[in-house]
Design a protein around this motif. Sequence first.
Motif, mmCIF file in Angstrom:
data_model
loop_
_atom_site.group_PDB
_atom_site.id
_atom_site.type_symbol
_atom_site.label_atom_id
_atom_site.label_comp_id
_atom_site.label_asym_id
_atom_site.label_seq_id
_atom_site.Cartn_x
_atom_site.Cartn_y
_atom_site.Cartn_z
ATOM 1 N N THR A 37 43.877 37.969 4.772
ATOM 2 C CA THR A 37 45.082 37.558 4.234
ATOM 3 C C THR A 37 46.212 38.239 5.084
ATOM 4 O O THR A 37 46.274 39.395 5.471
ATOM 5 C CB THR A 37 45.167 38.068 2.916
ATOM 6 O OG1 THR A 37 43.886 37.829 1.947
ATOM 7 C CG2 THR A 37 46.310 38.122 2.212
ATOM 8 N N SER A 38 47.052 37.309 5.347
ATOM 9 C CA SER A 38 48.309 37.608 6.308
ATOM 10 C C SER A 38 49.458 38.127 5.352
ATOM 11 O O SER A 38 49.718 37.670 4.490
ATOM 12 C CB SER A 38 48.447 36.469 7.300
ATOM 13 O OG SER A 38 49.836 36.799 8.149
ATOM 14 N N ILE A 39 49.779 39.356 5.710
ATOM 15 C CA ILE A 39 51.075 40.020 5.216
ATOM 16 C C ILE A 39 52.158 40.004 6.190
ATOM 17 O O ILE A 39 51.716 40.767 7.450
ATOM 18 C CB ILE A 39 50.485 41.071 4.391
ATOM 19 C CG1 ILE A 39 49.440 40.880 3.480
ATOM 20 C CG2 ILE A 39 51.797 42.080 3.603
ATOM 21 C CD1 ILE A 39 48.700 42.064 2.772
ATOM 22 N N GLY A 40 53.520 40.008 5.905
ATOM 23 C CA GLY A 40 54.235 40.126 7.001
ATOM 24 C C GLY A 40 54.377 38.987 7.821
ATOM 25 O O GLY A 40 54.284 37.880 7.531
ATOM 26 N N MET A 97 50.177 56.951 10.440
ATOM 27 C CA MET A 97 51.139 56.789 9.220
ATOM 28 C C MET A 97 51.641 55.503 9.712
ATOM 29 O O MET A 97 52.416 55.183 10.548
ATOM 30 C CB MET A 97 52.083 57.642 9.190
ATOM 31 C CG MET A 97 53.022 57.396 8.208
ATOM 32 S SD MET A 97 52.465 57.072 6.762
ATOM 33 C CE MET A 97 53.154 58.637 5.659
ATOM 34 N N VAL A 98 51.353 54.301 8.688
ATOM 35 C CA VAL A 98 51.990 52.941 8.898
ATOM 36 C C VAL A 98 53.089 52.735 7.977
ATOM 37 O O VAL A 98 52.824 52.684 6.846
ATOM 38 C CB VAL A 98 50.788 52.042 8.871
ATOM 39 C CG1 VAL A 98 51.246 50.599 9.264
ATOM 40 C CG2 VAL A 98 49.629 52.166 9.691
ATOM 41 N N LYS A 99 54.405 52.163 8.444
ATOM 42 C CA LYS A 99 55.301 51.655 7.899
ATOM 43 C C LYS A 99 55.623 50.480 8.308
ATOM 44 O O LYS A 99 55.099 49.929 9.237
ATOM 45 C CB LYS A 99 56.408 52.640 7.957
ATOM 46 C CG LYS A 99 56.324 54.024 7.787
ATOM 47 C CD LYS A 99 57.776 54.789 8.070
ATOM 48 C CE LYS A 99 57.559 56.305 7.910
ATOM 49 N NZ LYS A 99 58.760 56.792 7.966
ATOM 50 N N PHE A 100 56.373 49.635 7.661
ATOM 51 C CA PHE A 100 56.437 48.226 7.878
ATOM 52 C C PHE A 100 57.989 47.879 8.222
ATOM 53 O O PHE A 100 58.688 48.461 7.632
ATOM 54 C CB PHE A 100 56.118 47.410 6.432
ATOM 55 C CG PHE A 100 54.670 47.895 6.039
ATOM 56 C CD1 PHE A 100 53.420 47.586 6.916
ATOM 57 C CD2 PHE A 100 54.555 48.620 4.943
ATOM 58 C CE1 PHE A 100 52.268 47.979 6.249
ATOM 59 C CE2 PHE A 100 53.249 49.071 4.591
ATOM 60 C CZ PHE A 100 52.170 48.747 5.239
ATOM 61 N N LYS A 101 57.818 47.208 9.131
ATOM 62 C CA LYS A 101 59.143 46.793 9.806
ATOM 63 C C LYS A 101 60.160 46.238 9.020
ATOM 64 O O LYS A 101 60.080 45.539 8.050
ATOM 65 C CB LYS A 101 59.039 45.669 10.871
ATOM 66 C CG LYS A 101 60.238 45.648 11.755
ATOM 67 C CD LYS A 101 59.978 44.539 12.887
ATOM 68 C CE LYS A 101 61.387 44.230 13.729
ATOM 69 N NZ LYS A 101 61.042 43.413 14.704
ATOM 70 N N ASP A 102 61.571 47.237 9.020
ATOM 71 C CA ASP A 102 62.427 46.814 7.999
ATOM 72 C C ASP A 102 62.302 46.817 6.557
ATOM 73 O O ASP A 102 63.081 46.089 5.751
ATOM 74 C CB ASP A 102 63.318 45.522 8.378
ATOM 75 C CG ASP A 102 63.738 45.453 9.922
ATOM 76 O OD1 ASP A 102 64.073 46.561 10.164
ATOM 77 O OD2 ASP A 102 63.645 44.430 10.342
ATOM 78 N N TYR A 103 60.993 47.333 6.128
ATOM 79 C CA TYR A 103 60.655 47.518 4.671
ATOM 80 C C TYR A 103 60.636 45.991 4.210
ATOM 81 O O TYR A 103 60.887 45.586 2.974
ATOM 82 C CB TYR A 103 61.373 48.190 3.795
ATOM 83 C CG TYR A 103 61.206 49.809 3.931
ATOM 84 C CD1 TYR A 103 60.067 50.327 3.333
ATOM 85 C CD2 TYR A 103 62.028 50.567 4.646
ATOM 86 C CE1 TYR A 103 59.797 51.583 3.600
ATOM 87 C CE2 TYR A 103 61.854 51.863 4.786
ATOM 88 C CZ TYR A 103 60.653 52.388 3.989
ATOM 89 O OH TYR A 103 60.115 53.787 4.328
ATOM 90 N N GLY A 104 60.093 45.188 5.236
ATOM 91 C CA GLY A 104 60.039 43.519 4.815
ATOM 92 C C GLY A 104 58.929 43.186 4.131
ATOM 93 O O GLY A 104 59.122 41.959 3.602
ATOM 94 N N GLY A 162 53.232 42.785 11.379
ATOM 95 C CA GLY A 162 52.310 42.103 10.670
ATOM 96 C C GLY A 162 50.984 42.547 10.366
ATOM 97 O O GLY A 162 50.690 43.631 11.045
ATOM 98 N N VAL A 163 50.574 42.247 9.273
ATOM 99 C CA VAL A 163 49.108 42.752 8.730
ATOM 100 C C VAL A 163 48.151 41.848 8.389
ATOM 101 O O VAL A 163 48.563 40.856 7.709
ATOM 102 C CB VAL A 163 49.350 43.864 7.641
ATOM 103 C CG1 VAL A 163 48.000 44.598 7.271
ATOM 104 C CG2 VAL A 163 50.421 45.079 8.004
ATOM 105 N N LEU A 164 47.055 41.959 9.090
ATOM 106 C CA LEU A 164 45.765 41.018 8.271
ATOM 107 C C LEU A 164 44.846 41.950 7.418
ATOM 108 O O LEU A 164 44.557 42.781 8.003
ATOM 109 C CB LEU A 164 44.977 40.260 9.583
ATOM 110 C CG LEU A 164 45.956 39.433 10.464
ATOM 111 C CD1 LEU A 164 44.996 39.050 11.421
ATOM 112 C CD2 LEU A 164 46.260 38.350 9.761
ATOM 113 N N LEU A 165 44.812 41.553 6.186
ATOM 114 C CA LEU A 165 43.887 42.195 5.297
ATOM 115 C C LEU A 165 42.656 41.347 5.374
ATOM 116 O O LEU A 165 42.612 40.262 4.853
ATOM 117 C CB LEU A 165 44.584 42.365 4.039
ATOM 118 C CG LEU A 165 43.695 42.882 2.977
ATOM 119 C CD1 LEU A 165 43.148 44.528 3.126
ATOM 120 C CD2 LEU A 165 44.647 43.087 1.505
#
Length: 168
Positions: A37-40, A97-104, A162-165
């Motif tokens: 599942t693609s997120i971001g 510790m993973v954060k997400f670009k621009d809290y997008g 981007g993250v793939l779950l």
Amino acid sequence: MKKILIVFGIALTIIACKTEDKKTEIQDVEKEAVVYTSIGEEITADAAKSASDMAEAYKSMHVGDTINAKMIGKVDEVCQSKGCWMKVNLEDGNQIMVKFKDYGFFMPKDIAGKEIVINGKAYVNEVPVDELQHYAEDAGKSAEEIAAITEPKVTFSFEADGVLLKGE
């Protein structure tokens, strides 16, 4: 001469049968494609480093260093407030510790133990006490555990675009 031709024919038949078995095995492996599942941002799992390879890369970095990276890992923990950060296991006793670009985008809160692929920037960061306490609060830690945080901490960090779950 007939005997040689018969032996040659039998040998060809055996070889042809074995080749067919190999083709079937290859086709079975191709059917087991991993579903993500693609997120971001849209990313692929191609050329992603393993968690242990990424751990080696982090060991050579210092506070302030940044590299572009893509890695596969397992989620240890996710922000239980809204999924705005996650911690990924490096398989050497450390976490990222993973954060997400621009809290997008945000992650589902129930993915601890799941495999992910993250793409973005890996860096080493010194996290101040107030931010560490905020993360502990987001993670649902007790007031005593939060109060026990009194020193800044050097952490391995990652800003994912981007993250793939991995699906089940």
